[in-house]
Design an enzyme around this catalytic site. Structure first.
Site, short mmCIF file in Angstrom:
data_model
loop_
_atom_site.label_atom_id
_atom_site.label_comp_id
_atom_site.label_asym_id
_atom_site.label_seq_id
_atom_site.Cartn_x
_atom_site.Cartn_y
_atom_site.Cartn_z
CG ASP A 8 -1.74 1.21 1.39
OD1 ASP A 8 -2.38 1.62 0.40
OD2 ASP A 8 -1.76 1.80 2.49
CG ASP A 10 -1.57 7.46 0.79
OD1 ASP A 10 -1.18 8.62 0.75
OD2 ASP A 10 -2.08 6.88 -0.20
#
Length: 218
Positions: A8, A10
């Site tokens: 991922d 952020d």
């Protein structure tokens, strides 16, 4: 070792919170509001625009004034995508180790591609990253498995031979639905109301260096 590792963006690969919070604070000032303290905004970063406007303006996506505020927020954020954004401490060393071992790695985020690609480029990772899959790349975003399956197709790897690393419960749900091994990162934003140890990830890590150790022990 896994055939590929996907992250991922952020709160997992990079700390994007300062630039997202800065954009929200500038939007608040435009509307005559006091800036929301950073410590209140950080946990909401994984929820994107919805999270920022929810904390900063008390609005949900179905509110009448949400759409124009969201558009303006994205304008402001687009101007400062990677001013203070940095890889998390230890992440560059991990990526270097993956590169040395010939293990492809990529990014699977719910951030729109038009925002994700410039960040990856500004961080100097574009030439090394096997793929950047955004929230608008596949038919459905996380927590559905579509983006992760898209990443596997692009990288030419089997999902069951891959690792997905994320800081939100939807990352773990998406990874499990895709058949991947999943790691939850305790150093991330952790915006879910459900505690991290209830996400049913294969393991929880506190630092990027633990990812390589996890792979070696598989």
């Amino acid at each position: 070792m896994a055939d590929a590792v996907f992250f991922d963006l952020d709160g997992t690969l990079a700390d994007t919170a300062p630039d997202l919070a800065g954009a929200l604070n500038r939007l608040q000032r435009e509307h005559g509001l006091e800036p929301t303290p950073f410590e209140l905004l950080r946990p909401q970063v994984s929820h994107g625009v919805r999270g920022m406007l929810g904390v900063g303006f008390g609005l949900t996506p179905d509110a009448a004034g949400y759409a124009p505020l969201a558009a303006r927020f994205l304008e402001l954020y687009n101007d400062t995508l990677c001013v203070e954004t940095r890889l998390f401490e230890g992440m560059e060393a991990l990526l270097h180790s993956l590169d040395e071992r010939g293990i492809p790695w990529g990014v699977v985020t719910n951030k729109a591609e038009r925002l994700a690609h410039p960040i990856i480029d500004a961080l100097g990772l574009s030439g090394r990253c096997a793929c950047v899959v955004g929230g608008d790349t596949a038919a459905r975003p996380k927590p559905f498995p579509d983006p992760l399956l898209h990443a596997c197709t692009g990288a030419g790897v089997e999902p069951t031979r891959c690792l997905y690393v994320g800081d939100d419960i939807r990352d773990i749900h998406a990874g499990r639905a895709a058949g991947m091994t999943t790691l939850a990162v305790a150093y991330g934003y952790l915006g879910s109301a459900e505690p991290i140890d209830a996400w049913q990830a294969d393991a929880i890590i506190a630092h990027p260096r633990e990812i390589l150790a996890f792979l070696k022990n598989r």
